[in-house]
Design a protein around this motif. Structure first.
Motif, short mmCIF file in Angstrom:
data_model
loop_
_atom_site.label_atom_id
_atom_site.label_comp_id
_atom_site.label_asym_id
_atom_site.label_seq_id
_atom_site.Cartn_x
_atom_site.Cartn_y
_atom_site.Cartn_z
N THR A 225 -14.73 21.15 62.22
CA THR A 225 -15.33 22.25 62.17
C THR A 225 -15.42 22.85 64.06
O THR A 225 -15.15 24.15 64.05
CB THR A 225 -16.25 22.27 61.84
N LEU B 8 -12.31 30.71 59.39
CA LEU B 8 -12.49 30.07 57.35
C LEU B 8 -12.18 28.91 57.33
O LEU B 8 -12.67 28.82 56.65
CB LEU B 8 -11.39 31.40 56.93
N ARG B 9 -11.15 28.63 58.23
CA ARG B 9 -10.53 26.69 58.06
C ARG B 9 -11.77 26.16 58.53
O ARG B 9 -12.39 25.26 57.65
CB ARG B 9 -9.98 26.59 58.99
N GLN C 90 -14.33 26.32 55.62
CA GLN C 90 -14.45 25.38 54.94
C GLN C 90 -14.60 23.67 54.90
O GLN C 90 -15.09 23.45 54.05
CB GLN C 90 -12.80 25.38 54.32
N GLN C 91 -14.52 23.41 56.42
CA GLN C 91 -14.79 21.94 56.21
C GLN C 91 -16.62 21.80 57.12
O GLN C 91 -16.41 20.90 56.21
CB GLN C 91 -13.99 21.63 57.83
N GLU D 100 -18.69 23.48 54.98
CA GLU D 100 -18.67 23.27 53.23
C GLU D 100 -18.72 21.84 53.28
O GLU D 100 -19.38 21.67 52.04
CB GLU D 100 -18.09 24.17 51.99
N ARG D 101 -17.89 21.61 53.44
CA ARG D 101 -17.72 20.26 52.44
C ARG D 101 -18.08 18.66 53.19
O ARG D 101 -18.75 18.12 52.22
CB ARG D 101 -16.54 19.98 52.98
#
Length: 177
Positions: A30, A54-55, A58-59, A61-62
């Protein structure tokens, strides 16, 4: 990056991004994806910045990394507003508001309200935008700027308020205010 060595900053970030990817370490991923987003913005590449943020989101949120979700959401809201993608800006501003409220982060809550008012203004919902601005204008923390806005939140909120006042019927303005 602060020394203006963008090429070196990109190389370093990509090196650490590769290591983090190999180790499948979403926490470190992140930060380096976010750093690449900062570099892209410094280079004027808003599309690249959006991709990196955005990437990073996503990380984050993981692993439910709230602070990075918050940072990415604010930046993505700002980028969506610049791209005139109002629906996406609204989505990110609401996520940003929810997370900042859960974490009790007053500055970020005010920034999210400012951004949500910007979304409503872009939608043409002037009264709805105006209803949010007194909270920002009257909070002492609004003298601060938010993460990616260099001027104080109060200044931005006052500019929006004046813009709305010039466009909205005086009776509607008073009712919303």
């Amino acid at each position: 990056l602060q020394q203006g060595q963008l090429d070196r900053a990109v190389r370093e970030a990509q090196k650490w991004l590769a290591i983090s990817t190999e180790l499948d370490n979403p926490f470190v991923l992140t930060w380096y994806l976010g750093f690449l987003g900062v570099i892209a913005l410094a280079q004027g590449d808003t599309r690249g910045a959006k991709t990196h943020y955005l990437r990073a989101l996503q990380q984050a949120e993981r692993i439910d990394f709230k602070r990075m979700i918050l940072i990415c959401s604010e930046l993505l809201c700002t980028l969506a507003l610049k791209d005139n993608d109002i629906a996406q800006a609204e989505e990110f501003s609401l996520a940003y508001l929810r997370i900042s409220r859960e974490g009790g982060q007053a500055r970020e809550q005010l920034a999210a309200l400012r951004d949500l008012a910007s979304v409503y203004l872009a939608q043409g919902n002037l009264a709805q935008a105006l209803e949010l601005l007194p909270v920002v204008l009257n909070h002492p923390i609004s003298e601060q700027n938010s993460m990616n806005h260099p001027i104080p939140m109060r200044v931005e909120a006052e500019e929006m308020r004046a813009q709305i006042e010039a466009q909205l019927d005086p009776a509607l303005y008073e009712a919303a205010w």
